[in-house]
Enzyme design. Structure first.
Site, PDB file in Angstrom:
ATOM      1  CG  LEU A  67       6.363 -10.304   2.562  1.00 33.32           C
ATOM      2  CD1 LEU A  67       6.239 -11.778   2.194  1.00 33.32           C
ATOM      3  CD2 LEU A  67       7.388 -10.136   3.679  1.00 33.32           C
ATOM      4  N   GLY A 104       1.707  -7.342   3.973  1.00 34.27           N
ATOM      5  CA  GLY A 104       2.575  -7.254   5.147  1.00 34.27           C
ATOM      6  C   GLY A 104       2.438  -5.915   5.884  1.00 34.27           C
ATOM      7  CG  ASN A 126      -2.738  -7.333  -1.492  1.00 31.41           C
ATOM      8  OD1 ASN A 126      -2.112  -7.499  -0.453  1.00 31.41           O
ATOM      9  ND2 ASN A 126      -2.191  -6.783  -2.564  1.00 31.41           N
ATOM     10  CD  GLU A 127      -1.403 -11.516   2.272  1.00 31.15           C
ATOM     11  OE1 GLU A 127      -2.562 -11.069   2.222  1.00 31.15           O
ATOM     12  OE2 GLU A 127      -0.544 -11.076   3.050  1.00 31.15           O
TER      13      GLU A 127
HETATM   14  C1  LIG Z   1       3.228 -21.551   4.707  1.00 31.62           C
HETATM   15  C2  LIG Z   1       3.114 -20.305   3.972  1.00 31.62           C
HETATM   16  C3  LIG Z   1       3.265 -20.564   2.523  1.00 31.62           C
HETATM   17  C4  LIG Z   1       2.993 -19.699   1.623  1.00 31.62           C
HETATM   18  C5  LIG Z   1       2.504 -18.346   1.875  1.00 31.62           C
HETATM   19  C6  LIG Z   1       3.194 -17.428   1.019  1.00 31.62           C
HETATM   20  C7  LIG Z   1       3.205 -16.185   1.245  1.00 31.62           C
HETATM   21  C8  LIG Z   1       2.386 -15.526   2.273  1.00 31.62           C
HETATM   22  C9  LIG Z   1       2.821 -14.096   2.522  1.00 31.62           C
HETATM   23  C10 LIG Z   1       1.866 -13.426   3.397  1.00 31.62           C
HETATM   24  C11 LIG Z   1       2.377 -12.223   4.078  1.00 31.62           C
HETATM   25  C12 LIG Z   1       2.686 -11.001   3.327  1.00 31.62           C
HETATM   26  C13 LIG Z   1       2.661 -10.904   1.981  1.00 31.62           C
HETATM   27  C14 LIG Z   1       3.052  -9.637   1.313  1.00 31.62           C
HETATM   28  O1  LIG Z   1       3.323  -8.640   1.917  1.00 31.62           O
HETATM   29  S1  LIG Z   1       3.174  -9.643  -0.388  1.00 31.62           S
HETATM   30  C15 LIG Z   1       3.385  -7.931  -0.856  1.00 31.62           C
HETATM   31  C16 LIG Z   1       2.109  -7.400  -1.346  1.00 31.62           C
HETATM   32  N1  LIG Z   1       2.228  -5.994  -1.625  1.00 31.62           N
HETATM   33  C17 LIG Z   1       1.482  -5.395  -2.541  1.00 31.62           C
HETATM   34  O2  LIG Z   1       0.649  -5.996  -3.189  1.00 31.62           O
HETATM   35  C18 LIG Z   1       1.698  -3.916  -2.732  1.00 31.62           C
HETATM   36  C19 LIG Z   1       2.077  -3.582  -4.122  1.00 31.62           C
HETATM   37  N2  LIG Z   1       2.246  -2.134  -4.221  1.00 31.62           N
HETATM   38  C20 LIG Z   1       1.221  -1.286  -4.367  1.00 31.62           C
HETATM   39  O3  LIG Z   1       0.062  -1.663  -4.411  1.00 31.62           O
HETATM   40  C21 LIG Z   1       1.544   0.187  -4.471  1.00 31.62           C
HETATM   41  O4  LIG Z   1       2.902   0.308  -4.812  1.00 31.62           O
HETATM   42  C22 LIG Z   1       1.274   0.975  -3.183  1.00 31.62           C
HETATM   43  C23 LIG Z   1       1.930   0.345  -1.943  1.00 31.62           C
HETATM   44  C24 LIG Z   1      -0.258   1.066  -2.952  1.00 31.62           C
HETATM   45  C25 LIG Z   1       1.828   2.411  -3.324  1.00 31.62           C
HETATM   46  O5  LIG Z   1       1.318   2.990  -4.490  1.00 31.62           O
HETATM   47  P1  LIG Z   1       1.992   4.335  -5.079  1.00 31.62           P
HETATM   48  O6  LIG Z   1       2.075   5.350  -4.017  1.00 31.62           O
HETATM   49  O7  LIG Z   1       1.244   4.686  -6.326  1.00 31.62           O
HETATM   50  O8  LIG Z   1       3.480   3.922  -5.391  1.00 31.62           O
HETATM   51  P2  LIG Z   1       4.073   3.076  -6.613  1.00 31.62           P
HETATM   52  O9  LIG Z   1       3.137   1.979  -6.999  1.00 31.62           O
HETATM   53  O10 LIG Z   1       4.514   4.040  -7.657  1.00 31.62           O
HETATM   54  O11 LIG Z   1       5.326   2.413  -5.908  1.00 31.62           O
HETATM   55  C26 LIG Z   1       6.459   3.185  -5.531  1.00 31.62           C
HETATM   56  C27 LIG Z   1       7.707   2.353  -5.688  1.00 31.62           C
HETATM   57  O12 LIG Z   1       7.663   1.258  -4.761  1.00 31.62           O
HETATM   58  C28 LIG Z   1       7.796   0.007  -5.445  1.00 31.62           C
HETATM   59  N3  LIG Z   1       6.998  -1.006  -4.719  1.00 31.62           N
HETATM   60  C29 LIG Z   1       5.714  -0.941  -4.386  1.00 31.62           C
HETATM   61  N4  LIG Z   1       5.326  -2.028  -3.700  1.00 31.62           N
HETATM   62  C30 LIG Z   1       6.420  -2.804  -3.576  1.00 31.62           C
HETATM   63  C31 LIG Z   1       6.657  -4.064  -2.947  1.00 31.62           C
HETATM   64  N5  LIG Z   1       5.720  -4.764  -2.268  1.00 31.62           N
HETATM   65  N6  LIG Z   1       7.905  -4.575  -3.029  1.00 31.62           N
HETATM   66  C32 LIG Z   1       8.888  -3.914  -3.664  1.00 31.62           C
HETATM   67  N7  LIG Z   1       8.724  -2.700  -4.275  1.00 31.62           N
HETATM   68  C33 LIG Z   1       7.502  -2.151  -4.221  1.00 31.62           C
HETATM   69  C34 LIG Z   1       7.260   0.319  -6.830  1.00 31.62           C
HETATM   70  O13 LIG Z   1       7.715  -0.597  -7.766  1.00 31.62           O
HETATM   71  C35 LIG Z   1       7.806   1.713  -7.057  1.00 31.62           C
HETATM   72  O14 LIG Z   1       9.181   1.609  -7.373  1.00 31.62           O
HETATM   73  P3  LIG Z   1       9.941   2.771  -8.209  1.00 31.62           P
HETATM   74  O15 LIG Z   1      11.330   2.253  -8.355  1.00 31.62           O
HETATM   75  O16 LIG Z   1       9.201   2.892  -9.496  1.00 31.62           O
HETATM   76  O17 LIG Z   1       9.829   3.995  -7.366  1.00 31.62           O
END
Ligand SMILES: CC/C=C\C/C=C\CCCC/C=C/C(=O)SCCNC(=O)CCNC(=O)[C@H](O)C(C)(C)COP(=O)(O)OP(=O)(O)OC[C@H]1O[C@@H](n2cnc3c(N)ncnc32)[C@H](O)[C@@H]1OP(=O)(O)O
Length: 281
Positions: free
Chosen positions: A86, A131, A153-154
């Site tokens: 997300l 996600g 990793n939620e």
């Molecule tokens: C009834 C239900 C009630 C409650 C439940 C509530 C919620 C349940 C949700 C369950 C379902 C899903 C949940 C989710 O998906 S939460 C999202 C979790 N995501 C993460 O933890 C990922 C975080 N990101 C990373 O770990 C790394 O970025 C990644 C993906 C491993 C890549 O690493 P790398 O190649 O080194 O790249 P960067 O870290 O430099 O990132 C590049 C660029 O992307 C931006 N970015 C990364 N992740 C996200 C993200 N999730 N959202 C938005 N933006 C993201 C990052 O900031 C960098 O931006 P830049 O501008 O610097 O280029």
């Protein structure tokens, strides 16, 4: 049956090409020989799932179902990230209406992909946290490239994965491993994911991964499609129905949960600690 004639196939391919020009975030191509579609997520830079991308994935799945797709390969245009899950910036200080739509569309994506009548493979050619893992889990088979991470990793971010996603994890790796993985919010390296069955095969390149994906899809060439899809529905239907029954209630709890100040504080901390891009103060 779809693609029985070359004319059908040509029609479908043109249709998909036309459709793909309307969808800048998901590129869809069809292999005219095999009839398999490849949907490539291409929202820069990490395919984070915001409302626009989720809506386009949902429409794509709807069109593939309508056109009796023979098989789907889901992959990413990035060579580093399959999907970062997300869009965390859109969850921070959100507009309640927008996240309501976002959650409801995420549920639709799960229902359509987990419950698709056609076979599905995720070519996980980059990191797939949260996600991103959800998208891969909703496919029937996962081929992953080396040196990336995948998992739910939620718990590390401060919430629990929803029940339907827990079901998907449990159905894939079994209850015991799912409990370990979900309570710790573990992100697995490719080789570890292979060991616990979270991915089915490892590939060294995207080309090799696509070959393995096509090999999986070709296994069904001689199976009557209706028998295959009925069996899939029998296996996955109860989990899907449970979500369908609880859909609106879950959207309400999600919006309450995400707009709560305690969640907003822990999300803010997670972003500051883990993401390069920071929040504007
Ligand atoms: C009834 C239900 C009630 C409650 C439940 C509530 C919620 C349940 C949700 C369950 C379902 C899903 C949940 C989710 O998906 S939460 C999202 C979790 N995501 C993460 O933890 C990922 C975080 N990101 C990373 O770990 C790394 O970025 C990644 C993906 C491993 C890549 O690493 P790398 O190649 O080194 O790249 P960067 O870290 O430099 O990132 C590049 C660029 O992307 C931006 N970015 C990364 N992740 C996200 C993200 N999730 N959202 C938005 N933006 C993201 C990052 O900031 C960098 O931006 P830049 O501008 O610097 O280029």
């Amino acid at each position: 049956m779809a693609f029985r004639t070359a004319r059908n196939l040509a029609y479908f391919s043109n249709y998909i090409r036309n459709y793909s020009t309307n969808g800048p975030l998901v590129n869809v191509t069809v292999n005219e020989k095999s009839g398999f579609a490849t949907a490539t997520l291409q929202r820069p830079s990490v395919n984070s799932l915001n409302l626009e991308l989720l809506t386009e994935i949902s429409h794509t799945l709807q069109q593939l179902e309508k056109n009796k797709c023979r098989g789907l390969i889901l992959t990413s245009a990035s060579n580093k990230v399959f999907s970062a899950g997300l869009d965390l910036f859109e969850l921070h200080k959100p507009n309640a209406d927008k996240i309501k739509q976002m959650w409801s569309t995420l549920q639709e994506v799960w229902i359509k992909l987990y419950g698709s009548s056609y076979p599905t493979v995720a070519v996980v050619n980059g990191h797939a946290p949260a996600g991103g893992c959800m998208l891969a889990l909703s496919c029937e088979y996962r081929v992953m490239l080396n040196n990336f991470i995948i998992g739910l990793n939620e718990a590390q971010i401060g919430f629990s994965a929803p029940m339907w996603l827990i079901d998907g994890m449990r159905n894939t790796i079994g209850s015991r491993q799912a409990e370990f993985a979900l309570t710790a919010g573990t992100l697995f390296k490719t080789e570890e994911a292979l060991k616990i069955g979270l991915v089915d095969e490892v590939a060294q390149s995207k080309e090799e991964a696509i070959e393995k994906a096509e090999k999986f899809l070709n296994k069904f060439a001689k199976i009557p499609p209706h028998a295959r899809s009925m069996t899939k529905a029998a296996l996955r239907g109860a989990n899907i129905q449970a979500l369908v029954r609880n859909k609106d209630e879950e959207v309400r709890s999600y919006v309450d949960f995400v707009t709560d100040s305690q969640f907003q504080d822990s999300l803010g901390e997670f972003i500051e600690l883990n993401l390069k891009q920071k929040l504007s103060k």
